[in-house]
Scaffold this motif. Structure first.
Motif, PDB file in Angstrom:
ATOM      1  N   ILE B  83       0.855  -1.186   0.000  1.00  0.00           N
ATOM      2  CA  ILE B  83       0.000   0.000   0.000  1.00  0.00           C
ATOM      3  C   ILE B  83       0.888   1.232   0.000  1.00  0.00           C
ATOM      4  O   ILE B  83       2.033   1.172   0.435  1.00  0.00           O
ATOM      5  CB  ILE B  83      -0.961  -0.014   1.210  1.00  0.00           C
ATOM      6  CG1 ILE B  83      -2.102   0.978   0.983  1.00  0.00           C
ATOM      7  CG2 ILE B  83      -0.231   0.280   2.503  1.00  0.00           C
ATOM      8  CD1 ILE B  83      -3.290   0.727   1.843  1.00  0.00           C
ATOM      9  N   ILE B  85       0.487   5.182   1.175  1.00  0.00           N
ATOM     10  CA  ILE B  85      -0.342   6.275   1.681  1.00  0.00           C
ATOM     11  C   ILE B  85       0.458   7.569   1.771  1.00  0.00           C
ATOM     12  O   ILE B  85       0.106   8.466   2.501  1.00  0.00           O
ATOM     13  CB  ILE B  85      -0.966   5.940   3.051  1.00  0.00           C
ATOM     14  CG1 ILE B  85       0.095   5.505   4.044  1.00  0.00           C
ATOM     15  CG2 ILE B  85      -2.008   4.868   2.932  1.00  0.00           C
ATOM     16  CD1 ILE B  85      -0.425   5.420   5.451  1.00  0.00           C
ATOM     17  N   SER B 140       5.119  -1.917   3.933  1.00  0.00           N
ATOM     18  CA  SER B 140       4.910  -0.692   3.151  1.00  0.00           C
ATOM     19  C   SER B 140       4.056   0.325   3.890  1.00  0.00           C
ATOM     20  O   SER B 140       4.247   1.519   3.733  1.00  0.00           O
ATOM     21  CB  SER B 140       4.266  -1.027   1.813  1.00  0.00           C
ATOM     22  OG  SER B 140       3.091  -1.765   2.020  1.00  0.00           O
ATOM     23  N   ILE B 141       3.121  -0.166   4.709  1.00  0.00           N
ATOM     24  CA  ILE B 141       2.276   0.815   5.405  1.00  0.00           C
ATOM     25  C   ILE B 141       3.109   1.640   6.386  1.00  0.00           C
ATOM     26  O   ILE B 141       2.876   2.832   6.575  1.00  0.00           O
ATOM     27  CB  ILE B 141       1.080   0.139   6.103  1.00  0.00           C
ATOM     28  CG1 ILE B 141       0.143   1.208   6.670  1.00  0.00           C
ATOM     29  CG2 ILE B 141       1.494  -0.819   7.191  1.00  0.00           C
ATOM     30  CD1 ILE B 141      -1.251   0.772   6.901  1.00  0.00           C
ATOM     31  N   VAL B 268      -6.512   5.999  -2.160  1.00  0.00           N
ATOM     32  CA  VAL B 268      -6.672   4.632  -1.653  1.00  0.00           C
ATOM     33  C   VAL B 268      -8.154   4.250  -1.654  1.00  0.00           C
ATOM     34  O   VAL B 268      -8.528   3.135  -2.024  1.00  0.00           O
ATOM     35  CB  VAL B 268      -6.063   4.487  -0.246  1.00  0.00           C
ATOM     36  CG1 VAL B 268      -6.405   3.144   0.353  1.00  0.00           C
ATOM     37  CG2 VAL B 268      -4.569   4.646  -0.305  1.00  0.00           C
ATOM     38  N   THR B 269      -8.995   5.202  -1.272  1.00  0.00           N
ATOM     39  CA  THR B 269     -10.427   4.938  -1.287  1.00  0.00           C
ATOM     40  C   THR B 269     -10.903   4.569  -2.687  1.00  0.00           C
ATOM     41  O   THR B 269     -11.642   3.604  -2.866  1.00  0.00           O
ATOM     42  CB  THR B 269     -11.196   6.185  -0.809  1.00  0.00           C
ATOM     43  OG1 THR B 269     -10.688   6.568   0.455  1.00  0.00           O
ATOM     44  CG2 THR B 269     -12.666   5.886  -0.679  1.00  0.00           C
ATOM     45  N   VAL B 272      -9.845   1.114  -3.584  1.00  0.00           N
ATOM     46  CA  VAL B 272     -10.594   0.075  -2.871  1.00  0.00           C
ATOM     47  C   VAL B 272     -12.041  -0.004  -3.371  1.00  0.00           C
ATOM     48  O   VAL B 272     -12.550  -1.077  -3.653  1.00  0.00           O
ATOM     49  CB  VAL B 272     -10.549   0.369  -1.354  1.00  0.00           C
ATOM     50  CG1 VAL B 272     -11.566  -0.473  -0.626  1.00  0.00           C
ATOM     51  CG2 VAL B 272      -9.169   0.078  -0.821  1.00  0.00           C
ATOM     52  N   ILE B 278      -7.544  -5.523  -1.239  1.00  0.00           N
ATOM     53  CA  ILE B 278      -6.485  -4.912  -0.440  1.00  0.00           C
ATOM     54  C   ILE B 278      -5.394  -5.937  -0.128  1.00  0.00           C
ATOM     55  O   ILE B 278      -4.256  -5.602   0.148  1.00  0.00           O
ATOM     56  CB  ILE B 278      -7.052  -4.293   0.855  1.00  0.00           C
ATOM     57  CG1 ILE B 278      -6.121  -3.221   1.417  1.00  0.00           C
ATOM     58  CG2 ILE B 278      -7.335  -5.319   1.906  1.00  0.00           C
ATOM     59  CD1 ILE B 278      -6.404  -1.863   0.896  1.00  0.00           C
ATOM     60  N   VAL B 327     -18.611  -0.049  -0.028  1.00  0.00           N
ATOM     61  CA  VAL B 327     -17.881  -1.191   0.510  1.00  0.00           C
ATOM     62  C   VAL B 327     -18.844  -2.248   1.058  1.00  0.00           C
ATOM     63  O   VAL B 327     -18.694  -3.443   0.820  1.00  0.00           O
ATOM     64  CB  VAL B 327     -16.912  -0.705   1.614  1.00  0.00           C
ATOM     65  CG1 VAL B 327     -16.297  -1.864   2.321  1.00  0.00           C
ATOM     66  CG2 VAL B 327     -15.857   0.179   1.023  1.00  0.00           C
ATOM     67  N   SER B 331     -19.562  -6.100  -0.280  1.00  0.00           N
ATOM     68  CA  SER B 331     -19.321  -7.302   0.533  1.00  0.00           C
ATOM     69  C   SER B 331     -20.612  -8.118   0.608  1.00  0.00           C
ATOM     70  O   SER B 331     -20.609  -9.336   0.605  1.00  0.00           O
ATOM     71  CB  SER B 331     -18.863  -6.915   1.924  1.00  0.00           C
ATOM     72  OG  SER B 331     -19.934  -6.931   2.810  1.00  0.00           O
ATOM     73  N   GLU B 343      -8.452 -17.848   1.849  1.00  0.00           N
ATOM     74  CA  GLU B 343      -8.610 -17.066   3.061  1.00  0.00           C
ATOM     75  C   GLU B 343      -7.281 -16.677   3.693  1.00  0.00           C
ATOM     76  O   GLU B 343      -7.245 -16.101   4.759  1.00  0.00           O
ATOM     77  CB  GLU B 343      -9.446 -17.865   4.060  1.00  0.00           C
ATOM     78  CG  GLU B 343     -10.763 -17.157   4.366  1.00  0.00           C
ATOM     79  CD  GLU B 343     -11.469 -17.814   5.518  1.00  0.00           C
ATOM     80  OE1 GLU B 343     -12.023 -18.899   5.270  1.00  0.00           O
ATOM     81  OE2 GLU B 343     -11.452 -17.281   6.616  1.00  0.00           O
TER      82      GLU B 343
END
Lengths: 321, 346
Positions: B83, B85, B140-141, B268-269, B272, B278, B327, B331, B343
């Motif tokens: 990611i 940011i 990375s975050i 990022v929003t 996503v 993600i 979102v 889902s 998973e």
């Protein structure tokens, strides 16, 4: 906490990270004490510590969440919304008790929404809290209409400014909570489950841990802590505004990660978080005292975060091989 | 597409067939986003026909451009399972550096020096991020969180509390009027989108990024260089951020140190909401672009339906709710497929 036995880890000395952070902290303190006269005096430290407690309280909840491999980006916005709830209710009813309850309840609800979305809909925490990060702040702005509430009375501000046995009240409060959190994390089954979830969520689920329920309560608790932090913040400034807590989430995450909690989950403890918090706090105070520059402060903190994790990664990789 | 995008649905009873079909259609996130965009435009258009005018949409697209440009890069970063940011702060730093170099009040260098230098700096910072992530093994975050703080501080320090104005006339003209009546930022965005699309669909590199994102272990075993791929995605993002800065910032009357704050969150929003997983390995460019349009539309739409002074303050709340809605709906509809999904989110 010494009795913790991680099956997957074979490190002989498990307080390595805490030692490094502690050493860094000592170095910063020594340098600061040398360069800024009077920096290490108890009085000035107590005075400076006022800016620490809100962060510190948020960091406790964040530590638990990051241990499970999650993240909560919405704590700063929750603080803003709780502050506005406090101000709004106080303006409407004039009662401090009602306002404080509204503040805490707002935090709790914000957290519960995060928790429900994460645990029931199985959405990624990063996504959920990114969305509520915007939503809560937006609601706070819409509700308050840019208005700021103030003058809640001296009794109330003394909650944040007063002290008990020489320790500021929020500080006493924080230490009691920190001990509670540390015991919970290290000594109770539920606390150990958090590590299990962070290590391998699937395995945790199959071994009968109520992952969803734990997750839900974790985020709810984080929201409640944000409400609490907001209450202290409001009391300290005697003002409530929608932009309270802006950018707090990043600082809190920085402190937690600096304290050795793995962002991937499964590793971390409260002691590390406290050391991380202190390191950031002292560095900040030192930089802004010595150079008098807020910008430099954020540069130093940002670099500190990267360098600390990089150093840890490099050393731990060498140890493993 | 060669990626296994088509879902296999286990249930076959008559009762669920219809809803499954609906779910399958909605599952193509692009369809849902497109529906939402069309519906909103039509509803607002009925209320005020000016909303459907050329000028309004031109303005919306101009606002979309920088987000779309950077989103192309960040999308690839997310596809590889990382990611970024830090793009907002990087944008501010690059704007400050560029302004310092080419403003007539400052160094007053030629654009031919200033612009390539800005591009190089952006790419360089991106590559540094990438090497910290891949060689240094720092998540990375964390790296980008650190940069988010550090670069913003650096920018404020550089600007010294003052704004930079008087960029060269040519550059501002180009940004405002563009070539042949098309704003330069839109042209650039189209170019970047084309480039990224070619990269994803027609060059092995793109496929490798998806491979790395879906399973780093298998990618490694297949002989892909994780380090090189990550250096590339972060470098590309840095380059695109520089590009977005160059085409968008001269449009503004002056350069302030607050430029691009929360831009990273918007990007990022969009990524996503556009359907990029993600955890990596999944996502399509078209979805991201539609999400960019949708997110950018909200503000003009609110202006058009005229919610008044008080309503103005609710803009961010509505934006946030929109993201949440996107979102959650997603889902809800994709839950049926969850059973077969891997998973082991890293």
């Amino acid at each position: 906490m010494n009795s913790m036995h991680d099956a997957g880890s074979s490190r002989s000395f498990r307080w390595w990270h805490e030692t490094v952070i502690g050493a860094l902290l000592v170095i910063v303190l020594l340098v600061a004490g040398w360069l800024v006269p009077g920096f290490l005096k108890p009085q000035s430290q107590l005075l400076l510590s006022r800016q620490l407690w809100e962060f510190a309280i948020l960091a406790l909840g964040m530590t638990l969440i990051i241990i499970t491999g999650g993240i909560d980006l919405s704590v700063g916005s929750t603080m803003g919304l709780s502050a506005v709830a406090f101000g709004g209710v106080h303006a409407a009813s004039g009662s401090l008790v009602a306002a404080s309850l509204a503040c805490l309840a707002t935090g709790l609800c914000c957290g519960a929404v995060n928790g429900a979305l994460v645990s029931q809909l199985r959405l990624h925490p990063l996504i959920v809290t990114l969305a509520t990060f915007a939503a809560y702040r937006g609601i706070a702005e819409g509700w308050s209409q840019g208005h700021s509430y103030s003058r809640f009375g001296d009794d109330f501000s003394n909650l944040a400014r007063g002290s008990w046995l020489g320790v500021p009240l929020p500080g006493t409060f924080f230490f009691v909570m920190a001990i509670g959190f540390a015991v919970f994390l290290a000594k109770t089954p539920n606390g150990r489950f958090l590590h299990a979830i962070g290590h391998n969520e699937r395995a945790a689920k199959f071994s009968g841990i109520a992952v969803d329920r734990i997750r839900f309560w974790l985020y709810t608790m984080s929201g409640l802590l944000a409400g609490l932090a907001s209450l202290i913040y409001v009391a300290r400034f005697d003002t409530a505004k929608a932009d309270f807590g802006k950018g707090f989430e990043l600082d809190v995450i920085t402190a937690v990660v600096l304290g050795g909690t793995s962002i991937y989950g499964g590793r971390g403890n409260i002691l590390g978080t406290i050391l991380g918090l202190l390191l950031i706090h002292e560095t900040r105070m030192f930089v802004s005292r010595y150079w008098g520059s807020d910008e430099l402060r954020s540069i130093v903190i940002g670099c500190l975060l990267i360098v600390a994790v990089l150093a840890y990664q490099l050393v731990s990789r060498r140890r493993r091989s | 597409m060669s990626r296994s995008q088509t879902p296999t649905i286990g249930h076959d009873s008559n009762t669920v067939r219809l809803s499954v079909r609906f779910a399958r259609l909605i599952r193509h996130r692009e369809v849902g986003l497109l529906l939402l965009i069309t519906l909103t435009s039509v509803v607002v258009g009925i209320k005020d026909i000016h909303f459907l005018s050329f000028e309004v949409w031109r303005d919306i697209l101009v606002r979309c451009a920088p987000t779309a440009i950077v989103a192309c890069g960040v999308m690839l970063v997310v596809v590889t399972g990382e990611i970024d940011i830090s793009v907002g702060s990087l944008m501010a730093l690059l704007a400050a550096v560029m302004g310092r170099m080419i403003s007539e009040n400052e160094l007053d260098l030629s654009c031919w020096i200033g612009i390539p230098a800005t591009l190089c700096l952006g790419t360089l910072i991106g590559v540094c991020t990438g090497s910290l992530v891949s060689l240094g093994r720092v998540p990375s975050i964390i790296v980008t969180l650190g940069l988010l703080t550090a670069l913003r501080g650096l920018t404020t320090l550089m600007m010294g509390g003052e704004n930079i104005d008087r960029l060269p006339e040519g550059l501002t003209q180009l940004a405002k009027q563009g070539l042949f009546g098309v704003p330069i930022s839109i042209l650039t965005a189209v170019g970047v989108i084309g480039l990224t699309s070619v990269l994803i669909h027609h060059i092995p590199l793109g496929r490798r990024l998806y491979a790395l994102g879906s399973s780093a272990e298998s990618a490694r075993m297949a002989g892909l260089s994780e380090v090189r791929l990550k250096l590339f995605v972060f470098g590309y993002t840095g380059f695109l951020t520089a590009l977005a800065t160059i085409v968008d910032v001269p449009r503004l009357p002056k350069i302030e140190s607050g430029i691009g704050s929360e831009f990273e969150l918007l990007v990022v929003t969009c990524v996503v909401v556009g359907g990029v997983a993600i955890s990596g390995g999944q996502g399509r460019l078209i979805g991201v672009l539609l999400a960019v349009v949708l997110m950018t539309m909200i503000r003009p739409v609110l202006t058009f339906i005229d919610i008044g002074e008080a309503g103005e303050k609710w803009t961010r709340a509505i934006q946030g709710m929109f993201i949440l809605l996107a979102v959650v709906t997603d889902s809800f509809f994709s839950r049926r497929q969850r059973g077969s999904e891997k998973e082991h989110a890293a």
